[in-house]
Write a protein that holds these residues in place. Structure first.
Motif, PDB file in Angstrom:
ATOM      1  N   PHE A 140       0.821  -1.204   0.000  1.00 52.63           N
ATOM      2  CA  PHE A 140       0.000   0.000   0.000  1.00 52.63           C
ATOM      3  C   PHE A 140       0.863   1.266   0.000  1.00 52.63           C
ATOM      4  CE2 PHE A 140      -2.981  -3.080   1.826  1.00 52.63           C
ATOM      5  CZ  PHE A 140      -4.098  -2.832   1.040  1.00 52.63           C
ATOM      6  N   PRO A 141       0.460   2.291  -0.769  1.00 59.15           N
ATOM      7  CA  PRO A 141       1.126   3.588  -0.648  1.00 59.15           C
ATOM      8  C   PRO A 141       1.111   4.044   0.813  1.00 59.15           C
ATOM      9  CG  PRO A 141      -0.347   3.582  -2.542  1.00 59.15           C
ATOM     10  CD  PRO A 141      -0.618   2.303  -1.779  1.00 59.15           C
ATOM     11  N   VAL A 142       2.195   4.648   1.259  1.00 58.66           N
ATOM     12  CA  VAL A 142       2.359   4.907   2.695  1.00 58.66           C
ATOM     13  C   VAL A 142       1.362   5.920   3.233  1.00 58.66           C
ATOM     14  CG1 VAL A 142       4.796   4.290   2.646  1.00 58.66           C
ATOM     15  CG2 VAL A 142       4.131   6.676   2.304  1.00 58.66           C
ATOM     16  N   GLU A 143       0.757   6.743   2.343  1.00 56.26           N
ATOM     17  CA  GLU A 143      -0.138   7.799   2.829  1.00 56.26           C
ATOM     18  C   GLU A 143      -1.588   7.347   2.965  1.00 56.26           C
ATOM     19  OE1 GLU A 143       0.189   8.520  -1.692  1.00 56.26           O
ATOM     20  OE2 GLU A 143       1.373   7.658  -0.074  1.00 56.26           O
ATOM     21  N   LEU A 144      -1.890   6.097   2.620  1.00 54.35           N
ATOM     22  CA  LEU A 144      -3.281   5.645   2.672  1.00 54.35           C
ATOM     23  C   LEU A 144      -3.745   5.444   4.115  1.00 54.35           C
ATOM     24  CD1 LEU A 144      -3.938   3.022  -0.144  1.00 54.35           C
ATOM     25  CD2 LEU A 144      -4.738   5.367   0.033  1.00 54.35           C
ATOM     26  N   PRO A 145      -4.916   5.975   4.472  1.00 54.14           N
ATOM     27  CA  PRO A 145      -5.469   5.720   5.813  1.00 54.14           C
ATOM     28  C   PRO A 145      -6.106   4.340   5.900  1.00 54.14           C
ATOM     29  CG  PRO A 145      -6.963   7.105   4.545  1.00 54.14           C
ATOM     30  CD  PRO A 145      -5.729   6.920   3.692  1.00 54.14           C
ATOM     31  N   GLU A 146      -6.370   3.923   7.109  1.00 55.21           N
ATOM     32  CA  GLU A 146      -6.935   2.597   7.343  1.00 55.21           C
ATOM     33  C   GLU A 146      -8.237   2.390   6.572  1.00 55.21           C
ATOM     34  OE1 GLU A 146      -8.252  -0.220  11.145  1.00 55.21           O
ATOM     35  OE2 GLU A 146      -7.937   1.937  11.428  1.00 55.21           O
ATOM     36  N   ALA A 147      -9.086   3.407   6.510  1.00 54.42           N
ATOM     37  CA  ALA A 147     -10.371   3.257   5.841  1.00 54.42           C
ATOM     38  C   ALA A 147     -10.191   2.950   4.355  1.00 54.42           C
ATOM     39  CB  ALA A 147     -11.213   4.524   6.019  1.00 54.42           C
ATOM     40  N   SER A 148      -9.231   3.606   3.708  1.00 47.25           N
ATOM     41  CA  SER A 148      -8.985   3.350   2.289  1.00 47.25           C
ATOM     42  C   SER A 148      -8.398   1.965   2.071  1.00 47.25           C
ATOM     43  CB  SER A 148      -8.039   4.413   1.721  1.00 47.25           C
ATOM     44  OG  SER A 148      -8.633   5.697   1.785  1.00 47.25           O
ATOM     45  N   ILE A 149      -7.521   1.550   2.983  1.00 49.93           N
ATOM     46  CA  ILE A 149      -6.938   0.213   2.898  1.00 49.93           C
ATOM     47  C   ILE A 149      -8.044  -0.835   3.008  1.00 49.93           C
ATOM     48  CG2 ILE A 149      -5.451  -1.437   4.116  1.00 49.93           C
ATOM     49  CD1 ILE A 149      -3.702   1.008   4.905  1.00 49.93           C
ATOM     50  N   GLU A 284      13.432   8.904  20.479  1.00 54.27           N
ATOM     51  CA  GLU A 284      12.821   9.922  19.620  1.00 54.27           C
ATOM     52  C   GLU A 284      11.363   9.549  19.362  1.00 54.27           C
ATOM     53  OE1 GLU A 284      14.078  12.787  18.210  1.00 54.27           O
ATOM     54  OE2 GLU A 284      15.797  12.497  19.545  1.00 54.27           O
ATOM     55  N   PRO A 285      10.476  10.540  19.161  1.00 56.88           N
ATOM     56  CA  PRO A 285       9.062  10.228  18.921  1.00 56.88           C
ATOM     57  C   PRO A 285       8.846   9.549  17.574  1.00 56.88           C
ATOM     58  CG  PRO A 285       9.478  12.576  18.604  1.00 56.88           C
ATOM     59  CD  PRO A 285      10.739  11.986  19.178  1.00 56.88           C
ATOM     60  N   PHE A 286       7.845   8.684  17.537  1.00 56.68           N
ATOM     61  CA  PHE A 286       7.445   8.024  16.304  1.00 56.68           C
ATOM     62  C   PHE A 286       6.331   8.812  15.612  1.00 56.68           C
ATOM     63  CE2 PHE A 286       9.007   4.261  18.759  1.00 56.68           C
ATOM     64  CZ  PHE A 286       9.950   3.821  17.849  1.00 56.68           C
ATOM     65  N   CYS A 287       5.928   8.336  14.447  1.00 61.84           N
ATOM     66  CA  CYS A 287       4.744   8.872  13.781  1.00 61.84           C
ATOM     67  C   CYS A 287       3.940   7.719  13.198  1.00 61.84           C
ATOM     68  CB  CYS A 287       5.122   9.878  12.693  1.00 61.84           C
ATOM     69  SG  CYS A 287       6.004   9.175  11.262  1.00 61.84           S
ATOM     70  N   ASN A 288       2.640   7.946  13.028  1.00 64.96           N
ATOM     71  CA  ASN A 288       1.758   6.974  12.347  1.00 64.96           C
ATOM     72  C   ASN A 288       0.495   7.670  11.848  1.00 64.96           C
ATOM     73  OD1 ASN A 288       0.211   7.384  14.625  1.00 64.96           O
ATOM     74  ND2 ASN A 288       0.305   5.280  15.373  1.00 64.96           N
ATOM     75  N   GLY A 289       0.586   8.987  11.652  1.00 71.40           N
ATOM     76  CA  GLY A 289      -0.596   9.781  11.364  1.00 71.40           C
ATOM     77  C   GLY A 289      -1.358   9.358  10.125  1.00 71.40           C
ATOM     78  N   TYR A 290      -0.667   9.021   9.048  1.00 75.27           N
ATOM     79  CA  TYR A 290      -1.364   8.679   7.811  1.00 75.27           C
ATOM     80  C   TYR A 290      -2.351   7.540   8.010  1.00 75.27           C
ATOM     81  CZ  TYR A 290       1.713  11.560   4.836  1.00 75.27           C
ATOM     82  OH  TYR A 290       2.377  12.581   4.232  1.00 75.27           O
ATOM     83  N   PHE A 291      -1.928   6.507   8.727  1.00 72.46           N
ATOM     84  CA  PHE A 291      -2.780   5.339   8.934  1.00 72.46           C
ATOM     85  C   PHE A 291      -4.078   5.728   9.622  1.00 72.46           C
ATOM     86  CE2 PHE A 291      -4.016   1.489  11.379  1.00 72.46           C
ATOM     87  CZ  PHE A 291      -4.117   0.573  10.347  1.00 72.46           C
ATOM     88  N   HIS A 292      -4.022   6.755  10.462  1.00 78.56           N
ATOM     89  CA  HIS A 292      -5.189   7.184  11.236  1.00 78.56           C
ATOM     90  C   HIS A 292      -5.896   8.382  10.609  1.00 78.56           C
ATOM     91  CE1 HIS A 292      -4.479   4.443  14.608  1.00 78.56           C
ATOM     92  NE2 HIS A 292      -3.199   4.643  14.370  1.00 78.56           N
TER      93      HIS A 292
END
Length: 302
Positions: A140-149, A284-292
């Motif tokens: 999956f493209p990395v910018e796709l949110p969970e709903a699109s997946i 260091e802080p992580f990120c996961n915003g795109y998925f959400h």
């Protein structure tokens, strides 16, 4: 059981380090799949095609699945020729080929193909077309949110396909014809002096306030933060994910893979896994915003 894939090395580590890395991952890691090949810049080619073949023949007896990866941006006749040669090697060794742009899919049409994260698959209809030309797995493209997946996974289709999700590592965002790393040193792309090799995990760019913004990696732009979906593991099986991808970094890869394996197997609580991974990330802080469905640099705690 969700499998673990180690994605292609996106940084310029040099020939010796790349060989050592893949041998270690084959023998020491709990990964199921290894992706091998230059994705970012043809000038780097730390591994020749002969090196790739040698490593492939070494790795195949370990039982790990090996996939050969193509460039994300094919811009010259020489790169097109390399693409054909890589396809021929994949066929000779009976390996899947990860195409990271449509040039790769066009060259290898009919062979066993993986649509890499740089192929823009945003709806079920695009996936249906790609399946017709040989794609049996998509990342999956990395910018796709969970709903699109979920919408893509749940759509009816005539033939099965594997779904792979970029789950850990700096996000590969874009490619450019220009080389950002060379430009930072006031060098031309043709005389870059291989400055990428000085930054084994990419070169951080910062805002005027000194905050990390992006990572420059030659012609590639990446996230400054490390993206991780470890806290979201309970959502991945119901979502229909078959494979999670861990993108290589220069340190702690066997340990990171082990944490993911334990968490996917239900032997480690995701919250504890996140704490352990933070230790390997220098806290260091992580990120996961795109998925959400949030800005990519955000972090959502499950």
């Amino acid at each position: 059981m969700i499998k673990i894939a180690i994605g292609p090395v996106l940084f310029d580590w040099g020939r010796a380090a790349l060989k050592t890395f893949y041998r270690r991952m084959a023998l020491e890691s709990q990964a199921d799949i290894l992706y091998l090949g230059e994705v970012v810049c043809s000038k780097r080619q730390g591994l020749s095609l002969e090196d790739v073949e040698e490593l492939a023949r070494e790795i195949q007896p370990t039982g790990k699945e090996l996939v050969l990866s193509t460039l994300g941006l094919v811009m010259s006749d020489a790169e097109q020729e390399d693409l054909h040669r890589l396809k021929d090697l994949a066929i000779a060794l009976d390996l899947k080929l990860e195409a990271n742009d449509m040039a790769g899919i066009g060259v290898a049409e009919g062979h066993k193909l993986v649509a890499g994260p740089h192929v823009n698959v945003y709806n079920p209809q695009t996936l249906d077309f790609l399946q017709e030309v040989g794609v049996t797995r998509m990342v999956f493209p990395v910018e796709l949110p969970e709903a699109s997946i979920r919408g893509i996974v749940s759509a009816p289709r005539a033939n099965p396909v594997e779904f792979e999700l970029f789950a850990h590592g700096k996000l590969p965002l874009t490619f450019s014809a220009r080389c950002y790393t060379a430009r930072a040193f006031k060098l031309s792309k043709t005389n870059c002096q291989y400055k990428c090799g000085d930054f084994p995990d990419g070169m951080i760019t910062r805002t005027q306030e000194g905050e990390g913004l992006l990572t420059m990696n030659g012609i590639q732009t990446m996230s400054e933060k490390v993206h991780t979906l470890i806290a979201d593991v309970p959502r991945l099986t119901p979502l229909g994910i078959d494979i999670v991808r861990i993108s290589p970094q220069s340190r702690h890869m066997p340990e990171i893979v082990a944490i993911w394996r334990q968490t996917l197997d239900g032997n480690l609580d995701p919250a504890e896994a996140l704490t352990r991974l933070a230790g390997y990330n220098g806290d260091e802080p992580f990120c996961n915003g795109y998925f959400h469905g949030q800005p990519g640099m955000a972090f959502h705690r499950a």
